[in-house]
Motif scaffolding. Structure first.
Motif, PDB file in Angstrom:
ATOM      1  N   UNK A 109       8.226  -7.547 -22.320  1.00  0.00           N
ATOM      2  CA  UNK A 109       8.999  -8.483 -23.286  1.00  0.00           C
ATOM      3  C   UNK A 109       7.735  -9.370 -24.091  1.00  0.00           C
ATOM      4  N   UNK A 110       6.447  -9.324 -24.050  1.00  0.00           N
ATOM      5  CA  UNK A 110       5.393  -9.693 -24.684  1.00  0.00           C
ATOM      6  C   UNK A 110       4.959  -8.933 -25.647  1.00  0.00           C
ATOM      7  N   UNK A 111       5.528  -7.559 -25.415  1.00  0.00           N
ATOM      8  CA  UNK A 111       5.000  -6.425 -26.784  1.00  0.00           C
ATOM      9  C   UNK A 111       3.473  -5.867 -26.382  1.00  0.00           C
ATOM     10  N   UNK A 112       3.309  -6.376 -25.110  1.00  0.00           N
ATOM     11  CA  UNK A 112       1.743  -5.676 -24.725  1.00  0.00           C
ATOM     12  C   UNK A 112       1.762  -4.730 -23.707  1.00  0.00           C
ATOM     13  N   UNK A 113       0.935  -3.844 -23.937  1.00  0.00           N
ATOM     14  CA  UNK A 113       0.930  -2.658 -22.576  1.00  0.00           C
ATOM     15  C   UNK A 113      -0.716  -2.303 -22.466  1.00  0.00           C
ATOM     16  N   UNK A 114      -0.664  -2.138 -21.386  1.00  0.00           N
ATOM     17  CA  UNK A 114      -1.988  -1.544 -20.613  1.00  0.00           C
ATOM     18  C   UNK A 114      -1.981  -0.044 -20.370  1.00  0.00           C
ATOM     19  N   UNK A 115      -3.176   0.655 -21.028  1.00  0.00           N
ATOM     20  CA  UNK A 115      -3.281   2.068 -20.447  1.00  0.00           C
ATOM     21  C   UNK A 115      -4.759   2.119 -19.850  1.00  0.00           C
ATOM     22  N   UNK A 116      -4.708   2.850 -18.771  1.00  0.00           N
ATOM     23  CA  UNK A 116      -5.777   2.958 -17.756  1.00  0.00           C
ATOM     24  C   UNK A 116      -6.369   4.357 -17.741  1.00  0.00           C
ATOM     25  N   UNK A 117      -7.765   4.637 -17.928  1.00  0.00           N
ATOM     26  CA  UNK A 117      -8.248   5.855 -17.941  1.00  0.00           C
ATOM     27  C   UNK A 117      -9.127   5.898 -17.043  1.00  0.00           C
ATOM     28  N   UNK A 118      -9.287   7.186 -16.184  1.00  0.00           N
ATOM     29  CA  UNK A 118     -10.044   7.423 -15.314  1.00  0.00           C
ATOM     30  C   UNK A 118     -10.586   8.938 -15.481  1.00  0.00           C
ATOM     31  N   UNK A 119     -11.703   9.202 -15.349  1.00  0.00           N
ATOM     32  CA  UNK A 119     -12.557  10.481 -16.025  1.00  0.00           C
ATOM     33  C   UNK A 119     -12.083  10.729 -17.365  1.00  0.00           C
ATOM     34  N   UNK A 120     -11.686   9.968 -18.290  1.00  0.00           N
ATOM     35  CA  UNK A 120     -11.423  10.154 -19.650  1.00  0.00           C
ATOM     36  C   UNK A 120     -10.167  10.346 -19.767  1.00  0.00           C
ATOM     37  N   UNK A 121      -9.105  10.426 -18.706  1.00  0.00           N
ATOM     38  CA  UNK A 121      -7.593  10.766 -18.789  1.00  0.00           C
ATOM     39  C   UNK A 121      -6.880   9.552 -18.140  1.00  0.00           C
ATOM     40  N   UNK A 122      -5.599   9.680 -18.360  1.00  0.00           N
ATOM     41  CA  UNK A 122      -4.747   8.706 -17.808  1.00  0.00           C
ATOM     42  C   UNK A 122      -4.710   8.524 -16.212  1.00  0.00           C
ATOM     43  N   UNK A 123      -5.021   7.379 -15.794  1.00  0.00           N
ATOM     44  CA  UNK A 123      -5.041   7.214 -14.338  1.00  0.00           C
ATOM     45  C   UNK A 123      -3.283   7.484 -13.666  1.00  0.00           C
ATOM     46  N   UNK A 124      -3.487   8.095 -12.489  1.00  0.00           N
ATOM     47  CA  UNK A 124      -1.921   8.019 -11.800  1.00  0.00           C
ATOM     48  C   UNK A 124      -2.229   7.109 -10.378  1.00  0.00           C
ATOM     49  N   UNK A 125      -1.401   6.505 -10.459  1.00  0.00           N
ATOM     50  CA  UNK A 125      -1.380   5.381  -9.215  1.00  0.00           C
ATOM     51  C   UNK A 125      -0.228   5.853  -8.198  1.00  0.00           C
ATOM     52  N   UNK A 126      -0.623   5.855  -7.047  1.00  0.00           N
ATOM     53  CA  UNK A 126       0.681   6.170  -6.038  1.00  0.00           C
ATOM     54  C   UNK A 126       1.656   4.787  -5.910  1.00  0.00           C
ATOM     55  N   UNK A 168       0.825  -1.270   0.070  1.00  0.00           N
ATOM     56  CA  UNK A 168       0.038   0.079   0.026  1.00  0.00           C
ATOM     57  C   UNK A 168       0.813   1.246   0.000  1.00  0.00           C
ATOM     58  N   UNK A 169       0.564   2.429  -0.994  1.00  0.00           N
ATOM     59  CA  UNK A 169       1.287   3.622  -0.673  1.00  0.00           C
ATOM     60  C   UNK A 169       0.053   4.439  -0.695  1.00  0.00           C
ATOM     61  N   UNK A 170       0.568   5.474   0.322  1.00  0.00           N
ATOM     62  CA  UNK A 170      -0.571   6.686   0.520  1.00  0.00           C
ATOM     63  C   UNK A 170      -0.924   7.492  -0.562  1.00  0.00           C
ATOM     64  N   UNK A 171      -2.040   7.908  -0.624  1.00  0.00           N
ATOM     65  CA  UNK A 171      -2.347   8.926  -1.583  1.00  0.00           C
ATOM     66  C   UNK A 171      -1.863  10.114  -1.277  1.00  0.00           C
ATOM     67  N   UNK A 172      -1.945  11.214  -2.490  1.00  0.00           N
ATOM     68  CA  UNK A 172      -1.608  12.591  -2.235  1.00  0.00           C
ATOM     69  C   UNK A 172      -2.294  13.171  -1.011  1.00  0.00           C
ATOM     70  N   UNK A 173      -1.393  13.937  -0.443  1.00  0.00           N
ATOM     71  CA  UNK A 173      -2.122  15.081   0.761  1.00  0.00           C
ATOM     72  C   UNK A 173      -2.641  16.175   0.201  1.00  0.00           C
ATOM     73  N   UNK A 174      -4.111  16.368   0.219  1.00  0.00           N
ATOM     74  CA  UNK A 174      -4.939  17.432  -0.662  1.00  0.00           C
ATOM     75  C   UNK A 174      -6.041  17.988   0.225  1.00  0.00           C
ATOM     76  N   UNK A 175      -6.319  18.863   0.207  1.00  0.00           N
ATOM     77  CA  UNK A 175      -7.645  19.270   0.954  1.00  0.00           C
ATOM     78  C   UNK A 175      -8.616  18.369   1.153  1.00  0.00           C
ATOM     79  N   UNK A 176      -8.717  17.272   0.240  1.00  0.00           N
ATOM     80  CA  UNK A 176      -9.832  16.531   0.379  1.00  0.00           C
ATOM     81  C   UNK A 176      -9.783  15.394   1.583  1.00  0.00           C
TER      82      UNK A 176
END
Length: 552
Positions: free
Chosen positions: A495-512, A22-30
């Motif tokens: 190595x396989x030549x396959x890649x994953x892109x994940x979108x959240x709210x229509x844009x690329x998702x950023x994981x901690x 587990x990695x902590x999320x960003x510290x924001x006002x939320x």
């Protein structure tokens, strides 16, 4: 070839290669309780309309969250070929749940502007009349329901929510069919739709399918048995339940409830909800749902009833905003801020994640020809998934919240170009769609192509019919002339030549999580290693982790 890819995935997709912690999320006002309690607005977010100005699209909109659409979609560089897509999103806006209504509501909520069809029909033989539910309150029945009265079901997707659903489908089709030429023209065996046992997801699915494929033909909706469904989810997982209960019972959790004592007192006084009502006071879920459902549909915030008449003591916008801030604080705390959230969510949502990875593997090894799967789910579904993905800034997933998994295969023989920019105002006819699909060839020809009476039509644009149409299509595909420079190698590479892109709210998702990071062309081995490490290949670890026989 498929066997070699499968072997590569088995060899390079090991859990040991990725960080499973587990990695902590960003510290924001939320997720800062001091800022939440001292705040005076709701971060510029939208709670009163499904629509926002075009230049503001992408802002958090509880009533209709941003999703994939042509205007904002970033087309990857031409060396990446889209192979498979899986979409999961929350249902769109609805009436309030009956359990979240106040004991007595000051106005009714009617849904006479839509029909909810419920009927069965044999596959062959006699036909059924399309019958629909019409809300009804008997004048003779002395037992009056609590909460909202009217012709709606509580809940049901409203007419406005149905329209949002249709547009969501239209926007997805606009990207994956019109822009990318990926989806088939019809809802055939290459696409699949799935819903939960909660009927509101089926109400959504019909509108989405029509928005995508403009069809009123019969389309099956996959649905699992009640109590075993992995999409909602409803399967039994005592370890997850205990972890979530622990998260919502410690001092760090109760601190915000204590800080909100005065707010609760104000809300209880206006609503008539008893201060001992555990449903309304274990969290801000009920008050949040009640107030936001009103505002998303242009209904007034409630006032205190005195002798059956509205008084001047009312919930104003500042009170509603405080509820919304606290609701988002709670979701961040439950699903991201507490270190136990990853184990709680990966066990509760591990089966669906195992299904996702199985779908990807089956497509790659050729045992499935489905290229697009679409899941209509709930906020609890999306929250658990975002928790597992370790979203960097967690929020309460609003209506229509969407996560998209895109599987790409890198073509190492394609000349390297920068990402094509598809003009959103262009007419995506058969000519342009073919040029987009043949972007590598277009990159070589379009920069110098000039339409004249004797100009030939390139073979990659045979659908265009004329040089003028080829030139027009080329003007919509902005690509620089390919260079002879070798394609840059992604870091890290697959190595396989396959890649994953994940979108959240229509844009690329950023994981901690540092192994995932910005999820833009992450090697498939890394993504499979992460998911498999948490839930097992094909969710093989979930039963043991749920019953406690395997440590989480």
């Amino acid at each position: 070839m498929m066997a070699a890819v499968a072997a590569s995935l088995a060899r390079h997709g090991s859990a040991a290669a990725v960080d499973l912690s587990w990695h902590a999320p960003n510290a924001t006002n939320i997720n800062n309780l001091t800022q939440v309690m001292a705040g005076s607005d709701i971060y510029g977010w939208v709670y009163n309309n499904s629509q926002v100005p075009a230049d503001e699209y992408g802002v958090y909109n509880w009533c209709n969250m941003p999703h994939v659409r042509k205007t904002e979609y970033k087309v990857p560089s031409s060396e990446y070929k889209l192979q498979y897509v899986e979409v999961i999103h929350r249902h769109h806006k609805r009436t309030v749940y009956a359990s979240n209504s106040f004991p007595v509501e000051s106005y009714p909520w009617n849904c006479d502007d839509e029909d909810l069809f419920y009927y069965g029909q044999p596959k062959a033989g006699n036909k059924s009349t399309p019958t629909y539910w019409q809300g009804y309150q008997s004048p003779t029945n002395p037992f009056i329901p609590t909460g909202f009265l009217g012709t709606c079901q509580f809940p049901q997707i409203t007419a406005a929510g149905l329209d949002d659903s249709w547009q969501h489908g239209r926007d997805l089709y606009g990207v994956y069919h019109d822009l990318l030429g990926f989806l088939p023209d019809d809802a055939n065996e290459k696409v699949s739709f799935r819903v939960t046992q909660n009927v509101i997801t089926s109400e959504i699915a019909g509108m989405v399918v029509n928005g995508m494929f403009n069809t009123q033909n019969e389309v099956p909706l996959l649905i699992e048995a009640s109590g075993y469904d992995s999409l909602e989810p409803t399967y039994s997982c005592s370890v997850s339940s205990n972890l979530f209960n622990s998260i919502k019972s410690g001092r760090n959790w109760t601190a915000h409830l204590t800080a909100a004592t005065s707010l609760y007192s104000t809300l209880d006084n206006i609503s008539g909800v008893s201060p001992t009502d555990s449903g309304f006071h274990a969290s801000f879920d009920h008050y949040y749902d009640n107030l936001s459902a009103r505002q998303c549909h242009g209904k007034p915030l409630p006032c205190k009833l005195v002798n059956g008449v509205n008084s001047t003591t009312c919930v104003d916008q500042s009170i509603a905003d405080e509820v919304y801030r606290l609701g988002n604080y709670e979701y961040s705390y439950i699903y991201r801020d507490d270190p136990r959230s990853l184990a709680a969510s990966s066990t509760a949502y591990g089966v669906w994640i195992g299904e996702l990875t199985t779908h990807i593997r089956n497509f790659i090894n050729g045992t499935s020809n489905v290229v697009y799967r679409h899941n209509v789910a709930h906020d609890g579904s999306i929250s658990r998934l975002l928790s597992v993905l370790q979203l960097d800034v967690m929020v309460w997933p609003g209506m229509g919240s969407e996560v998209v998994f895109e599987l790409y295969k890198k073509d190492t023989t394609t000349p390297t170009t920068t990402a094509s920019v598809m003009a959103p105002t262009c007419n995506h006819d058969n000519c342009l769609r073919q040029v987009i699909r043949q972007s590598a060839s277009a990159s070589a020809v379009c920069p110098t192509y000039t339409a004249t009476a004797v100009t030939s039509i390139p073979t990659f644009a045979s659908n265009c019919g004329s040089a003028a149409k080829v030139s027009s299509a080329c003007s919509c595909v902005v690509t620089p002339t390919p260079t002879s420079t070798a394609a840059p190698t992604p870091t890290p590479s697959s190595a396989s030549g396959y890649y994953i892109r994940v979108l959240w709210k229509g844009q690329v998702l950023r994981s901690s999580n540092p192994s995932l990071g910005l999820m833009d062309m992450v090697p498939l081995e890394t993504v499979l290693g992460y998911f498999d490490g948490l839930v097992g290949v094909g969710a093989s670890l979930v039963v043991g982790k749920c019953n406690g026989s395997i440590a989480v």
